[in-house]
Every structure is written in structure tokens, then in C-alpha cells.
Design a protein around this motif. Structure first.
Motif, PDB file in Angstrom:
ATOM      1  N   ASP A   1      31.256  11.170 -12.890  1.00 33.23           N
ATOM      2  CA  ASP A   1      31.770  10.009 -12.167  1.00 33.23           C
ATOM      3  C   ASP A   1      31.190   8.725 -12.738  1.00 33.23           C
ATOM      4  OD1 ASP A   1      33.123   8.609 -10.013  1.00 33.23           O
ATOM      5  OD2 ASP A   1      31.158   8.407  -9.086  1.00 33.23           O
ATOM      6  N   HIS A   2      29.895   8.728 -13.024  1.00 32.84           N
ATOM      7  CA  HIS A   2      29.232   7.557 -13.611  1.00 32.84           C
ATOM      8  C   HIS A   2      29.841   7.194 -14.959  1.00 32.84           C
ATOM      9  CE1 HIS A   2      26.029   4.738 -14.604  1.00 32.84           C
ATOM     10  NE2 HIS A   2      25.845   5.371 -15.741  1.00 32.84           N
TER      11      HIS A   2
ATOM     12  N   ALA B   1      34.721  15.275 -13.615  1.00 30.31           N
ATOM     13  CA  ALA B   1      34.237  15.073 -12.247  1.00 30.31           C
ATOM     14  C   ALA B   1      34.996  15.974 -11.276  1.00 30.31           C
ATOM     15  CB  ALA B   1      34.396  13.607 -11.848  1.00 30.31           C
TER      16      ALA B   1
ATOM     17  N   TYR C   1      39.398  12.577  -4.841  1.00 32.26           N
ATOM     18  CA  TYR C   1      39.065  11.996  -6.150  1.00 32.26           C
ATOM     19  C   TYR C   1      40.278  12.068  -7.077  1.00 32.26           C
ATOM     20  CZ  TYR C   1      36.013  10.785 -10.091  1.00 32.26           C
ATOM     21  OH  TYR C   1      35.426  10.147 -11.160  1.00 32.26           O
TER      22      TYR C   1
ATOM     23  N   ALA D   1      28.983  16.497 -11.490  1.00 31.88           N
ATOM     24  CA  ALA D   1      29.931  15.630 -10.790  1.00 31.88           C
ATOM     25  C   ALA D   1      29.440  14.187 -10.766  1.00 31.88           C
ATOM     26  CB  ALA D   1      30.154  16.139  -9.369  1.00 31.88           C
ATOM     27  N   GLU D   2      28.149  14.007 -10.476  1.00 30.41           N
ATOM     28  CA  GLU D   2      27.585  12.657 -10.403  1.00 30.41           C
ATOM     29  C   GLU D   2      27.621  11.965 -11.761  1.00 30.41           C
ATOM     30  OE1 GLU D   2      23.452  10.387  -9.005  1.00 30.41           O
ATOM     31  OE2 GLU D   2      23.668  12.557  -8.774  1.00 30.41           O
ATOM     32  N   LEU D   3      27.211  12.675 -12.803  1.00 30.33           N
ATOM     33  CA  LEU D   3      27.174  12.078 -14.133  1.00 30.33           C
ATOM     34  C   LEU D   3      28.591  11.798 -14.645  1.00 30.33           C
ATOM     35  CD1 LEU D   3      25.664  11.109 -16.601  1.00 30.33           C
ATOM     36  CD2 LEU D   3      25.472  13.489 -17.382  1.00 30.33           C
TER      37      LEU D   3
ATOM     38  N   GLU E   1      26.521  19.696  -8.942  1.00 33.38           N
ATOM     39  CA  GLU E   1      26.323  18.389  -8.309  1.00 33.38           C
ATOM     40  C   GLU E   1      25.909  17.345  -9.344  1.00 33.38           C
ATOM     41  OE1 GLU E   1      24.997  19.499  -3.735  1.00 33.38           O
ATOM     42  OE2 GLU E   1      23.468  19.511  -5.312  1.00 33.38           O
ATOM     43  N   GLN E   2      24.991  17.716 -10.244  1.00 30.08           N
ATOM     44  CA  GLN E   2      24.590  16.792 -11.308  1.00 30.08           C
ATOM     45  C   GLN E   2      25.766  16.458 -12.217  1.00 30.08           C
ATOM     46  OE1 GLN E   2      20.861  17.914 -13.418  1.00 30.08           O
ATOM     47  NE2 GLN E   2      20.572  19.363 -11.745  1.00 30.08           N
TER      48      GLN E   2
ATOM     49  N   TRP F   1      34.326  20.592  -0.093  1.00 29.67           N
ATOM     50  CA  TRP F   1      34.273  20.240  -1.513  1.00 29.67           C
ATOM     51  C   TRP F   1      35.677  20.085  -2.095  1.00 29.67           C
ATOM     52  CZ3 TRP F   1      30.220  18.102  -3.211  1.00 29.67           C
ATOM     53  CH2 TRP F   1      28.932  18.541  -2.900  1.00 29.67           C
TER      54      TRP F   1
ATOM     55  N   SER G   1      37.123  16.818  -1.091  1.00 30.91           N
ATOM     56  CA  SER G   1      36.512  15.745  -1.881  1.00 30.91           C
ATOM     57  C   SER G   1      37.159  15.667  -3.265  1.00 30.91           C
ATOM     58  CB  SER G   1      35.000  15.977  -2.024  1.00 30.91           C
ATOM     59  OG  SER G   1      34.343  15.861  -0.784  1.00 30.91           O
TER      60      SER G   1
END
Length: 235
Positions: free
Chosen positions: A104-105, A112, A137, A100-102, A97-98, A130, A133
Motif C-alpha cells: 500500500d505504501h 496489496a 481496496y 499489505a502495508e508495504l 500484514e507486512q 479481511w 477489506s
């Protein structure tokens, strides 16, 4: 940072020992800068982990300077893969999860999607969610290498549905995987997609036959051929 195609040239997921040798040499090559060597070292850790040497791989990941954000994403991904492969999927989920978030950022689209795809594997209770999702993306990106994830993701969603007995829906996903494999995939992915379609059509026929057959003694279940089931290396 390194392009994914550079890493692809060093990887052979069917030969992690050979991949380890290539990544070990590349990670020591001073033609790469320090951040690139760190990125290569994350893949060395993955190759070692694929051989079941989890503690060694974990120690290597601990030694990597992850101040560069893309390297940090890769360390999260590979540490999560190690946990998942060594039998601790629940512990891997927050790392993915971390990641994927980072990613994407940072607009690291390939990473991602990779993180979302790994979440579907580690968090199997929510695999379909998932994977969808990840498909959403990946459908928005333009990079052909990242777009190749569409093959693996449709394939994996197909197997998730197939295992749930939802054969008609699964067949649609396998057909989509084949279409994407023809557009952007590898010959191996095209072969896997055709095999999955054939297996799913067989399941549909068997299911229809069982539904129309008169009641009688239960038959032993047929063996399922080993065809590219969901996994982290199909891409």
C-alpha cells in the motif's frame, strides 16, 4: 519492475512444474535487469512451493536480494504462502500484514490486494473481514488486472458465507462474482461463478425443503460438488 501481465504469461497454476521451468529460465535471462530477475525468482519459489518442496522454496527465497521494495513485498508474500501451505497459517499472518502495508505504501495495488486476500485464507477466523477489506481496496483501483481480484474476492466471500449456512448472502456474493467475471474476468472465472451460483441455489432449495419438511429420521448429508472453493489460485 515487471508488469503483472508478464508474470501471468509464465504462470499456469494447474501445472506448477511447467511454471517452474518457465520461471527458472526467465530468472536466468539477462535481458531482464537484476531486480526483475529477483522478482521472477520469487515466483519460481512459489512454483516450487506449490509442488510441496517447501524447504527448497524457502532456501530460494532466502537467497533473493530483497533491497528493492517491490521485491521485498513479493518475498514476504511468497514466504507467507509457504508457511500457510506447509501448515503454519498463524506464522504466515504477520508476513501478509507486512506485505499489505508495504505494498500500500508503494502503491503496488495488485500486491496489496493479494496480501489482503491471503490474510483471509491464513486468518480464517476473520476471513470475511479481511475479504471485505480487500474488496474495498480493489474497488478503488483503475488497473483492469488488479480489478480482476473483484471476481475472486466475491467468490471467496461467497464460500465463507456458504460454509456458515448463510446461503442468501452467499448467493449475492456469487452473483457479484459472476458480474465482475463478465466485466473483467477470464472464461474460467466465469465458469466458476456460474457453478457457484448453481451450487448455492441448490443449497437454498435444500435448506428451504428441510425447513418445511415434517420431522423424521435424519438423512445422511449430501456430498458437496467440488466447485472452486476459496483458494489462492482462483485469480
Amino acid at each position: 519492475m515487471l508488469e503483472q501481465k508478464t508474470l501471468d504469461q509464465l504462470w499456469n497454476f494447474e501445472d506448477p512444474a511447467g511454471s517452474e521451468t518457465r520461471f527458472r529460465a526467465a530468472a536466468a535471462d539477462e535481458n531482464y535487469d537484476a531486480d526483475e530477475r529477483a522478482e521472477l525468482a520469487t515466483q519460481l519459489g512459489r512454483a516450487i512451493g506449490l509442488q510441496g518442496r517447501y524447504e527448497e522454496a524457502d532456501a530460494l527465497l532466502d537467497s533473493i536480494d530483497a533491497d528493492e521494495p517491490t521485491v521485498a513485498v513479493r518475498v514476504l508474500l511468497e514466504r507467507g504462502r509457504l508457511l500457510n501451505s506447509s501448515g503454519h497459517p498463524a506464522m504466515a499472518v504477520p508476513l501478509f500484514e507486512q506485505a499489505a502495508e508495504l505494498a500500500d505504501h508503494l502503491s503496488e495495488e495488485f500486491l496489496a490486494v493479494d496480501a489482503l486476500h491471503m490474510l483471509a485464507i491464513a486468518d480464517s477466523a476473520h476471513a470475511a473481514s479481511w475479504t471485505r477489506s480487500a474488496l474495498e481496496y480493489a474497488s478503488t483501483v483503475h488497473d483492469p488486472r488488479t480489478k480482476r481480484w473483484m471476481v475472486s474476492l466475491h467468490n471467496n466471500l461467497g464460500w465463507t458465507l456458504h460454509e456458515a449456512g448463510r446461503f442468501t448472502e452467499a448467493l449475492v456474493e456469487f452473483q457479484l462474482a459472476e458480474q465482475w467475471a463478465e466485466r473483467v474476468g477470464t472464461p474460467r472465472q466465469q465458469e466458476w461463478a456460474r457453478e457457484a451460483i448453481a451450487e448455492c441455489e441448490h443449497s437454498l432449495s435444500a435448506s428451504a425443503g428441510a425447513a418445511s419438511a415434517p420431522a423424521g429420521p435424519a438423512a445422511a448429508p449430501a456430498a458437496v460438488p467440488a466447485v472452486a472453493a476459496p483458494g489462492e489460485t482462483i485469480d
